[in-house]
Motif scaffolding. Sequence first.
Motif, short mmCIF file in Angstrom:
data_model
loop_
_atom_site.label_atom_id
_atom_site.label_comp_id
_atom_site.label_asym_id
_atom_site.label_seq_id
_atom_site.Cartn_x
_atom_site.Cartn_y
_atom_site.Cartn_z
N MET A 1 0.82 -1.34 0.07
CA MET A 1 -0.15 0.09 -0.27
C MET A 1 0.90 1.18 0.01
N ALA A 2 0.53 2.25 -0.65
CA ALA A 2 1.40 3.55 -0.95
C ALA A 2 1.11 4.17 0.46
N GLN A 3 2.36 4.95 0.65
CA GLN A 3 2.49 5.56 2.01
C GLN A 3 1.84 7.02 1.69
N SER A 4 1.38 7.49 2.85
CA SER A 4 1.03 9.00 2.88
C SER A 4 2.25 9.89 2.56
N SER A 5 2.21 11.00 2.40
CA SER A 5 3.34 11.97 2.38
C SER A 5 4.12 12.28 3.47
N SER A 6 3.19 12.31 4.66
CA SER A 6 3.79 12.62 5.91
C SER A 6 4.63 11.26 6.35
N GLU A 7 4.15 10.18 5.88
CA GLU A 7 4.99 9.01 6.49
C GLU A 7 6.21 8.69 5.83
N ALA A 8 6.05 9.11 4.53
CA ALA A 8 7.11 8.94 3.62
C ALA A 8 8.29 9.84 4.02
N LEU A 9 8.13 11.00 4.79
CA LEU A 9 9.22 11.81 5.06
C LEU A 9 9.37 11.47 6.73
N VAL A 13 12.61 4.73 7.19
CA VAL A 13 12.93 3.58 6.45
C VAL A 13 11.55 2.80 6.69
N GLY A 14 11.45 1.71 5.69
CA GLY A 14 10.61 0.90 5.97
C GLY A 14 10.29 -0.02 6.81
N GLU A 15 10.60 0.26 8.05
CA GLU A 15 10.53 -0.70 9.13
C GLU A 15 9.72 0.22 10.24
N GLY A 16 8.87 -0.63 11.28
CA GLY A 16 8.42 0.00 12.12
C GLY A 16 9.23 0.71 13.30
N ARG A 17 8.82 1.42 14.21
CA ARG A 17 9.59 1.92 15.21
C ARG A 17 9.61 1.05 16.38
N SER A 18 11.07 0.88 16.92
CA SER A 18 11.20 0.11 18.03
C SER A 18 11.20 0.78 19.11
N ARG A 19 10.44 0.27 20.01
CA ARG A 19 10.21 0.92 21.45
C ARG A 19 10.99 0.49 22.61
N LEU A 201 5.56 13.16 -2.59
CA LEU A 201 4.51 12.76 -3.58
C LEU A 201 5.02 11.35 -4.14
N SER A 202 6.04 11.20 -4.14
CA SER A 202 6.63 9.75 -4.73
C SER A 202 6.23 8.74 -3.85
N GLY A 203 6.65 8.87 -2.51
CA GLY A 203 6.22 8.12 -1.39
C GLY A 203 4.99 7.69 -1.47
N ARG A 204 3.85 8.56 -1.54
CA ARG A 204 2.51 8.64 -1.51
C ARG A 204 2.04 7.76 -3.01
N LEU A 206 3.87 6.77 -5.67
CA LEU A 206 4.67 5.94 -6.54
C LEU A 206 5.39 4.85 -5.66
N GLY A 207 5.05 4.88 -4.40
CA GLY A 207 5.70 3.77 -3.36
C GLY A 207 7.21 3.97 -3.21
N LEU A 208 7.89 5.16 -3.27
CA LEU A 208 9.20 5.18 -3.05
C LEU A 208 9.43 4.88 -1.77
N ASN A 209 10.50 4.14 -1.55
CA ASN A 209 11.22 3.47 -0.57
C ASN A 209 11.26 4.76 0.42
N ALA A 210 10.99 4.50 1.79
CA ALA A 210 10.93 5.68 2.74
C ALA A 210 12.14 6.24 3.17
N VAL A 211 13.47 5.29 3.09
CA VAL A 211 14.77 5.60 3.47
C VAL A 211 15.21 6.55 2.15
N ALA A 212 14.68 6.26 0.92
CA ALA A 212 15.24 7.17 -0.24
C ALA A 212 14.34 8.64 -0.09
N ALA A 213 13.21 8.35 0.37
CA ALA A 213 12.26 9.76 0.52
C ALA A 213 13.09 10.57 1.39
N PHE A 214 13.41 9.99 2.67
CA PHE A 214 13.79 10.83 3.65
C PHE A 214 15.09 11.37 3.25
N TRP A 215 16.15 10.53 3.15
CA TRP A 215 17.25 11.43 2.54
C TRP A 215 17.24 12.12 1.56
#
Length: 281
Positions: A1-9, A13-19, A201-204, A206-215
Amino acid sequence: MAQSSSEALARPVGEGRSRTPLPGDGHGPGWSQVPQVTALFWGVKVLTTGMGETASDHLARTLGPIPAGSLGLAGLVALLVLQFRTTRYRPWVYWSAIVMVSVFGTMAADVVHVIAGISYPISAIAFSIGLAAILAAWYVSEGTLSLHSIRTRRRETFYWATVLATFALGTAVGDLTAGTLRWGYLTSGILFAALIAVPALSGRFLGLNAVAAFWWAYVLTRPLGASFADWMGVSTSRGGLGWGTGPVTLALIVPIALLVGYLAISHKDTPPEQSATGTTA
């Protein structure tokens, strides 16, 4: 599923937060050393890039390139030592270190061009290769590039090496568009303001990898903030407003200090495990 723009930035990375804190590796109890990525994170980041650009230029013209570079390096080392000595994320320490990375990153890129005589296209390519090499080494060593996993000295070392490389790369790219391509500071700033929306926008869509979107966004904040700061600071003959690099630097320090102070008091960007235990930053 495509990520929202806020999630992408906000989730790099494409892994959940570790608490659960990871082993500290000799670096405190394993608390996160970096803030959560929020809208305020991006706001402060852009302001620090602009302030670092004009501060570097002002110091170089006032003191000379070599004394200014020595001062910038000393400040960077001192604040990174302080950052590495902390046992958890502390807003004032972290963002002070980011400011000095911004100042010294600008100096490093300028030295490569002015003193070594290397063109901005070549230096931009070289810094891009350097950044890719650091990220690759980080991933091979740790198996993750997640900001939420930076709880050991080794991972924090990779993180700050990456940050420094992004500042140097962003400076080279900004100077390339404004100077080499002769687009000017204002046009460059508008261009990077548009480009920084692409990762979200690409994360939302086009499914751009979250780590690529962030950096990707992280690199672009450098030329974005620097271009507008230069536009305000340089003379009208160079296409700027002529306010001066010194006054612009002082003007940018105020909102940076106010926002970091707000973050320190409100804990809006405090990592969740610190908030859960009532740990203050």
